[in-house]
Design an enzyme around this catalytic site. Structure first.
Site, PDB file in Angstrom:
ATOM      1  CG  HIS A  39       3.333  19.028   6.000  1.00 52.62           C
ATOM      2  ND1 HIS A  39       3.634  19.315   7.320  1.00 52.62           N
ATOM      3  CD2 HIS A  39       3.951  19.998   5.261  1.00 52.62           C
ATOM      4  CE1 HIS A  39       4.384  20.399   7.378  1.00 52.62           C
ATOM      5  NE2 HIS A  39       4.599  20.839   6.147  1.00 52.62           N
ATOM      6  CB  SER A  45      -2.140 -12.579   3.580  1.00 53.62           C
ATOM      7  OG  SER A  45      -3.281 -12.888   4.357  1.00 53.62           O
ATOM      8  CE  LYS A  78      -2.715  -7.535   2.594  1.00 54.49           C
ATOM      9  NZ  LYS A  78      -1.466  -7.034   3.167  1.00 54.49           N
ATOM     10  CD  GLU A 106       5.718  -5.268   7.252  1.00 55.10           C
ATOM     11  OE1 GLU A 106       5.900  -6.476   7.544  1.00 55.10           O
ATOM     12  OE2 GLU A 106       4.673  -4.863   6.716  1.00 55.10           O
TER      13      GLU A 106
END
Length: 468
Positions: free
Chosen positions: A190, A320, A326, A333
């Site tokens: 969960h 980025s 970053k 993805e």
């Protein structure tokens, strides 16, 4: 401005101007004019599968003495060029055409016929020398040829592209499972802290998910290897020699090394596409599993300092345009986007599979395009994910150990010693006052430190049945 050179081709409806430098004929040209829909071209895998069928048909018809040997040899040579992908610029039609794929079948027939004319020393468009219908399409109909090509293309892609990519990713995940076997970490259910397991166990689950998908996909091969060829227009085999299907399909098996056989019931094979619907469903199952794997790795690598941060992904490119340094989970993805696309394509295949009206399903091009695109996307994305994410994946042991040390769910091991309610009391006290579980247990006087250490051992908790 010079006018492009054209030649005149004919079909049963009359004369048509065709670009002089193209092998296609009148019916393909008409289709180009009448189906200007979208940008999705008929997959090359389908064109090449049709080339294999035309070769097999020509050789079979020559053996059955239905086609002169010289003509058959030229047709077979031209069809082999198509099957090898040597003439990609001569198949311009889009997917959105008649539901039987007739335009694409005729596109292949015309290209093969015109190329065969050249091989025989003639000129393109000489239908007396090599006719696209009478010679190239002999003993065939679009209604049986196109679904046979769908199965051939799908089976070839499954064997040569999808299964190897899946097996390689499965092996890479198994390698990470062995590498991470000794790292005890916090489990999560969960999205909340749960009892410990090892990072290796977690990755073994990912590998097992893909193994299940692989076995399911391997089980699709016999369904895909049943070919409708020989059924002609409605499944009866009208205008085909009674030996044509068996002999032609045997040649296809010989060319490819796949166990192709004539389908048991051609009526079902023309009117329904349950085999491809099932295959698309298996591709969807793989997409579901890959989404889970990609998303989990993205979550575990979140951070690096303000997220879970238990994994470190390879830094493949700047993440980025505004935030220096970053690194984003780009492979995760891409993989999960592919998974979503495949799930959507499968929905369309399921609907299209239901469109069998009487003796023919008329959504064949859509089914072919979606199934082949799904397999290709999955194969490519698994290869990319394996090479650029999983292969360079690194565990962060200090972060993993920190999470284990701070986890309240280690208290689960206490319940068998002090009972569920008292163990919950320990957890609540530790959480409320910022104590360790050990400190809370001692304050409540439930057991001494030595007993606590014996009871709450994360390594033992991760391997409850492996230790004495």
């Amino acid at each position: 401005m010079m006018t492009p050179a054209v030649r005149i081709e004919h079909d049963s409806m009359g004369a048509v101007e065709v670009p002089a430098d193209r092998y296609w004929g009148a019916q393909t040209q008409r289709a180009l004019e009448h189906f200007r829909i979208g940008t999705e071209r008929m997959p090359q895998e389908m064109v090449q599968a049709l080339g294999l069928i035309k070769r097999a048909a020509a050789e079979t018809n020559a053996a059955l003495e239905l086609l002169p040997r010289q003509t058959a040899d030229a047709v077979a040579r031209a069809a082999t060029e198509v099957a090898s992908g040597a003439l990609p610029n001569h198949f311009p039609l889009c997917v959105w055409q008649t539901g039987s794929g007739t335009q694409t079948n005729m596109n292949v027939n015309e290209v093969v016929a015109n190329r065969a004319c050249e091989l025989l020393g003639g000129v393109r468009g000489d239908r007396k020398l090599v006719h696209p219908n009478d010679h190239v399409n002999l003993c065939q109909s679009s209604n049986d040829v196109f679904p046979a090509a769908m199965h051939i293309a799908a089976a070839l892609g499954l064997r040569s592209m999808l299964l190897p990519s899946l097996q390689a990713l499965e092996a890479e995940l198994e390698a990470r499972a062995h590498e991470f076997a000794g790292l005890v970490k916090v489990g999560r259910t969960h999205l909340q802290d749960a009892v410990p397991l090892t990072l290796g166990q977690e990755f073994s689950g990912y590998a097992a998910q893909l193994a299940l998908c692989r076995r399911q996909l391997e089980g699709m091969m016999p369904l895909l290897c049943a070919l409708a060829l020989g059924g002609t227009a409605v499944g009866t085999g009208l205008n085909a020699h009674p030996e044509f299907a068996r002999r032609a399909v045997a040649r296809l098996a010989g060319y490819t090394g796949l166990p192709f056989l004539p389908v048991d019931n051609p009526f079902a094979a023309l009117a329904g596409h349950e085999a491809l619907v099932a295959y698309s469903g298996a591709l969807r199952t793989l997409a579901v599993a890959l989404f889970k794997v990609g998303n989990d790795i993205r979550l575990l690598a979140s951070g690096p300092r303000c997220g879970i941060g238990e994994l470190e992904l390879p830094a493949n490119e700047p993440g980025s345009s505004i935030m220096p340094g970053k690194v984003n989970p780009t492979q995760c993805e891409a993989l999960t986007m592919v998974a979503v696309q495949v799930m959507g394509l499968d929905n369309a295949v399921g609907i299209a599979g239901s469109q069998g009206h009487l003796e023919l399903n008329v959504f064949k091009p859509l089914i072919a395009r979606n199934v082949l695109e799904s397999a290709r996307l999955l194969a490519d994305s698994m290869r990319s994910f394996r090479m650029h994410a999983v292969r360079g994946l690194r565990a962060v042991p200090e972060r993993i150990a920190s999470h284990v040390d701070r986890s309240l769910m280690l208290v689960t091991a206490l319940s068998r010693h002090v009972g569920y309610d008292r163990a919950a009391e320990v957890a609540h006290l530790a959480h409320a006052e910022g104590l360790t579980l050990r400190e809370a247990c001692l304050r409540l006087g439930l057991m001494d430190g030595e007993a606590f250490d014996r009871a709450v051992d994360p390594v033992r908790m991760a391997h409850p049945h492996d230790m004495g």
